[in-house]
Design an enzyme around this catalytic site. Structure first.
Site, short mmCIF file in Angstrom:
data_model
loop_
_atom_site.label_atom_id
_atom_site.label_comp_id
_atom_site.label_asym_id
_atom_site.label_seq_id
_atom_site.Cartn_x
_atom_site.Cartn_y
_atom_site.Cartn_z
N CYS A 2 0.85 -1.19 0.00
CA CYS A 2 0.00 0.00 0.00
C CYS A 2 0.89 1.25 0.00
O CYS A 2 2.02 1.21 0.47
CB CYS A 2 -0.94 0.07 1.19
SG CYS A 2 -2.07 -1.30 1.30
N ARG A 27 4.03 -0.49 -5.04
CA ARG A 27 3.85 -1.05 -3.70
C ARG A 27 2.53 -1.78 -3.55
O ARG A 27 2.31 -2.48 -2.57
CB ARG A 27 3.94 0.07 -2.67
CG ARG A 27 5.28 0.75 -2.64
CD ARG A 27 5.24 1.92 -1.72
NE ARG A 27 5.13 1.48 -0.35
CZ ARG A 27 6.15 1.35 0.48
NH1 ARG A 27 7.36 1.64 0.07
NH2 ARG A 27 5.98 0.95 1.70
N TRP A 74 -2.67 -2.74 -1.70
CA TRP A 74 -2.37 -4.18 -1.82
C TRP A 74 -3.26 -4.84 -0.79
O TRP A 74 -3.10 -4.64 0.41
CB TRP A 74 -0.89 -4.42 -1.52
CG TRP A 74 -0.49 -5.85 -1.75
CD1 TRP A 74 -0.17 -6.44 -2.94
CD2 TRP A 74 -0.33 -6.88 -0.76
NE1 TRP A 74 0.17 -7.75 -2.75
CE2 TRP A 74 0.07 -8.06 -1.42
CE3 TRP A 74 -0.50 -6.92 0.63
CZ2 TRP A 74 0.31 -9.25 -0.75
CZ3 TRP A 74 -0.27 -8.12 1.29
CH2 TRP A 74 0.14 -9.26 0.60
N ASN A 98 -2.32 2.59 5.81
CA ASN A 98 -1.35 1.57 5.40
C ASN A 98 -1.03 0.75 6.64
O ASN A 98 -0.73 1.31 7.68
CB ASN A 98 -0.09 2.29 4.89
CG ASN A 98 0.93 1.35 4.31
OD1 ASN A 98 0.65 0.16 4.15
ND2 ASN A 98 2.10 1.87 4.01
N GLU A 476 17.03 -18.44 -5.40
CA GLU A 476 16.71 -17.09 -5.86
C GLU A 476 16.24 -17.11 -7.32
O GLU A 476 15.28 -16.43 -7.69
CB GLU A 476 17.94 -16.17 -5.66
CG GLU A 476 17.82 -14.78 -6.21
CD GLU A 476 16.64 -13.97 -5.66
OE1 GLU A 476 15.99 -14.40 -4.71
OE2 GLU A 476 16.38 -12.89 -6.22
N LYS A 480 12.60 -15.80 -8.50
CA LYS A 480 12.43 -14.78 -9.55
C LYS A 480 11.45 -15.30 -10.59
O LYS A 480 10.53 -14.59 -11.00
CB LYS A 480 13.75 -14.48 -10.26
CG LYS A 480 14.76 -13.61 -9.58
CD LYS A 480 14.40 -12.15 -9.46
CE LYS A 480 13.59 -11.88 -8.26
NZ LYS A 480 14.21 -11.73 -6.99
N GLU A 483 7.69 -15.64 -9.24
CA GLU A 483 6.94 -14.43 -8.90
C GLU A 483 6.50 -13.64 -10.12
O GLU A 483 5.48 -12.96 -10.07
CB GLU A 483 7.67 -13.57 -7.87
CG GLU A 483 8.96 -12.97 -8.31
CD GLU A 483 9.67 -12.24 -7.17
OE1 GLU A 483 9.01 -11.71 -6.28
OE2 GLU A 483 10.91 -12.20 -7.20
N HIS A 499 17.01 -37.91 -3.76
CA HIS A 499 16.29 -38.35 -2.56
C HIS A 499 14.79 -38.10 -2.67
O HIS A 499 14.10 -38.06 -1.66
CB HIS A 499 16.87 -37.66 -1.32
CG HIS A 499 18.30 -38.04 -1.07
ND1 HIS A 499 18.69 -39.29 -0.65
CD2 HIS A 499 19.45 -37.35 -1.26
CE1 HIS A 499 20.00 -39.35 -0.56
NE2 HIS A 499 20.49 -38.18 -0.93
C1 F6R Z 1 11.39 -10.99 -4.34
C2 F6R Z 1 11.22 -9.93 -3.38
C3 F6R Z 1 10.74 -10.27 -2.01
C4 F6R Z 1 11.51 -9.45 -0.97
C5 F6R Z 1 10.96 -9.72 0.44
C6 F6R Z 1 11.75 -8.99 1.50
O1 F6R Z 1 11.87 -10.52 -5.56
O2 F6R Z 1 11.45 -8.78 -3.67
O3 F6R Z 1 10.86 -11.64 -1.76
O4 F6R Z 1 12.86 -9.81 -1.04
O5 F6R Z 1 9.63 -9.33 0.50
O6 F6R Z 1 11.73 -7.63 1.27
P1 F6R Z 1 12.81 -6.65 1.88
O7 F6R Z 1 14.13 -7.01 1.29
O8 F6R Z 1 12.36 -5.29 1.49
O9 F6R Z 1 12.81 -6.87 3.36
#
Ligand code: F6R
Length: 601
Positions: A2, A27, A74, A98, A476, A480, A483, A499
């Protein structure tokens, strides 16, 4: 998660609000809304979906001068419908919020018993009805607002205006960020992130925790019982242009391409001829520290996990990593010989913040690796190393991750030197200095990845596999991809496939194998062979073409240093997920159901 904006001034109120919301849209983009007040007349617009829908709805409206509040959402409580969009209203008052009101169910019941009819499913709506009830009872807006805030539990930032209290906007910050900007043109701005007021305000005051105030007839007033004490203004630096797409298709693409430059910034003044120097660590008393615990979420958690290999391999310091949302419920045993590190791009992630509070309460020394100065995490930590990635707008984190890894690597080298651990410091520093170049040169894979991506759209799932610190990098890569492409993907330790997960292998199972030459290369080859024998479709990221075991190849340089391989592969994985998502027609910067900054638990 938000975004909130507010404006008081003589400008075009609607435009000011919408341009601020545009900067915060990343956001949350389930819905958006604004309320504009001129003397005691209020006009409000709301729309579901992206901000352009709200712009369209309000396009005929113009108002020069006055007060306005706005919100981009959001969804946490209630579906992303127009009724659930902010501003929420009562009979004559409007609120944007928020965060989360934890006791909203009880408050709602009490208000309903007094005859209030709710129209939304949100937690926010209780605020505005409670304010109106308090106003009826207590007679003044100030008392009503104070009583309302006193009744709310949770973490939140709020802006409220009411026809019964003309020319006034009330504000409160309790656990969610809120700031106040001003310039020399008698304009006042509110925002939950300074991105919304860059280029508008010249000074900003980040509101302290647990405080309320109001702006009345253009004057900021804070003499409430819980009034924000003297607001401390700082010059607001940064320009809007740096946050625009600059010719790239998506912010994510721009941010991937920026990594070489931002890494140079991250290293600046920190890497010297024969050592790293990090002021923020030098200033801490680390004498009794013999272990590190790191807490983070999502991508930052993957940086944490990767760095734990560095802390243990290079600096020989025991390092544990815990997902922040699990930490506080685990009843962790916290001892003062442990340095507690949190990693966060936004500095506002609620889970990480709560874990940090626990560690602070237990008396541990705390260190943040964070991208946003003045964020809640930065303000709470004993010390912070800023990652200097600049504003990251793509919801999928890229350059923030790269800079976190660079900072954490430097920290490992700092501890190695401090603890007198033998390591080839010259080789480490040389590789560290090459990082911007390696990362920039890795972009050469982009064209090939664009072509390759069409073969990786319709399988029944992805495995990203790696060993050692390439295992968290594999996680990671998988995060990526899922998401932004909405395809199922898992990051797995390569040696663990046999396993269980290898049961999934067939030609529709896509495997992306991270195969650095400098680490366990032969073992990785065996693991890939096992999958190849079961007909899995395999893309190797390795220093050579392995056409007897894989289908596709991205050939990386033989850098001779494991971290150079790590950073080149990181770029490859980012580009791969982005190109797959683009081919699937997804909005890469604003993937469904996600938000950039997750300020709820
Ligand atoms: C994935 C992503 C999220 C953030 C997570 C933590 O691409 O951006 O998984 O890494 O929400 O956010 P921060 O780093 O802002 O604490």
């Amino acid at each position: 998660m938000c975004g909130i904006v507010g404006y008081i001034g003589r400008g075009d109120v609607k435009d000011e609000l919408l341009s601020g919301l545009k900067e915060l849209e990343y956001r949350g983009y389930d819905s958006a809304g604004i309320a504009l007040m001129e003397q005691n007349h209020v006009t409000s617009f709301k729309a579901t979906g992206k901000l352009k829908n709200l712009e369209q709805k309000a396009k005929e409206y113009a108002q020069d001068g006055g007060i306005g509040i706005g919100h981009t959402r959001w969804a946490t409580h209630g579906k992303p419908t127009e009724l659930n969009a902010h501003p929420h209203y009562g009979t004559y008052s409007y609120v944007v919020h928020n965060g989360i009101i934890e006791n909203y169910v009880e408050l709602k019941k009490e208000l309903e018993a007094q005859g209030v009819k709710f129209v939304s499913q949100t937690d926010t709506e209780v605020i505005v009805h409670l304010f109106e009830k308090n106003l009826e009872k207590l007679g003044t807006g100030d008392k009503a607002f104070e009583a309302t805030i006193a009744a709310l539990e949770g973490a939140y930032a709020v802006l409220l205006l009411s026809k019964d209290v003309p020319e006034t906007v009330y504000f409160a910050r309790f656990g969610s960020p809120l700031m106040l900007g001003r310039n020399g043109k008698q304009e006042i701005f509110f925002a939950s992130s300074d991105a919304a007021i860059l280029g508008k305000a010249t000074e900003v005051a980040y509101l302290e925790e647990n405080c309320i105030g109001k702006v009345e007839n253009g004057t900021i007033i804070t003499d409430f019982e819980k009034g924000c004490s003297d607001l401390e203004y700082k010059a607001l630096r940064g320009d809007k242009v740096s946050a625009q797409k600059g010719g790239f298709r998506f912010f994510m693409e721009k941010e991937i391409y920026e990594q070489g430059d931002v890494l140079s910034d991250t290293l600046m003044g920190r890497v010297f001829e024969n050592r790293v120097h990090i002021d923020e660590l030098e200033d801490m008393d680390l004498e009794g520290i013999s272990a590190i615990t790191i807490c983070a979420c999502g991508t930052s958690y993957h940086a944490a996990l990767s760095s734990s290999y560095l802390f243990e391999h290079v600096a020989k310091i025991k390092t544990d990593v815990v997902i922040a949302s699990e930490f506080r419920y685990k009843e962790p045993i916290l001892t003062p010989d442990t340095l507690f590190v949190v990693i966060s791009q936004s500095g506002e992630t609620a889970d990480t913040l709560e874990a940090l509070k626990m560690a602070k309460n237990a008396g541990l020394q705390t260190l943040a690796v964070c991208n946003v100065d003045n964020s809640s995490i930065v303000r709470l930590c004993d010390s912070t190393i800023l990652t200097r990635a600049g504003i990251e707008k793509g919801v999928a984190s890229t350059k923030a991750f790269a800079t976190q890894m660079a900072v954490l690597w430097m920290c490992a080298l700092f501890f190695a030197r401090k603890n007198g651990v033998a390591c080839d410091m010259d080789a480490e520093l040389k590789a560290l200095r090459h990082l911007p170049k390696v990362t920039a040169e890795a972009l050469r894979h982009h064209e090939k990845i664009k072509r390759l991506s069409k073969r990786y759209l319709h399988g029944h799932g992805f495995f990203f596999i790696g060993r050692d610190l390439f295992y968290p990098l594999a996680m990671e890569g998988a995060l990526k991809l899922k998401e932004i492409s909405y395809l199922h993907a898992e990051g797995y330790p390569a040696g663990e496939m046999k396993h269980g997960p290898i049961a999934l292998a067939d030609s529709e199972l896509f495997t992306v194998a991270l195969m650095p030459k400098s680490q366990l290369y032969e073992k990785m080859k065996s693991n890939v062979e096992e999958l190849s024998a079961r007909d899995a479709t395999i893309l190797t990221i390795a220093p050579e073409i392995l056409d007897n075991i894989a289908d596709d190849f991205l050939v990386i340089d033989e850098h001779g240093h494991v971290m150079s391989e790590y950073f080149e592969m990181m770029v490859v994985l980012q580009l791969l997920s982005m190109e797959v998502a683009i081919r699937l027609g997804n909005d890469v910067d604003m993937p469904r159901n996600l938000a950039k900054s997750v300020t709820v638990e």
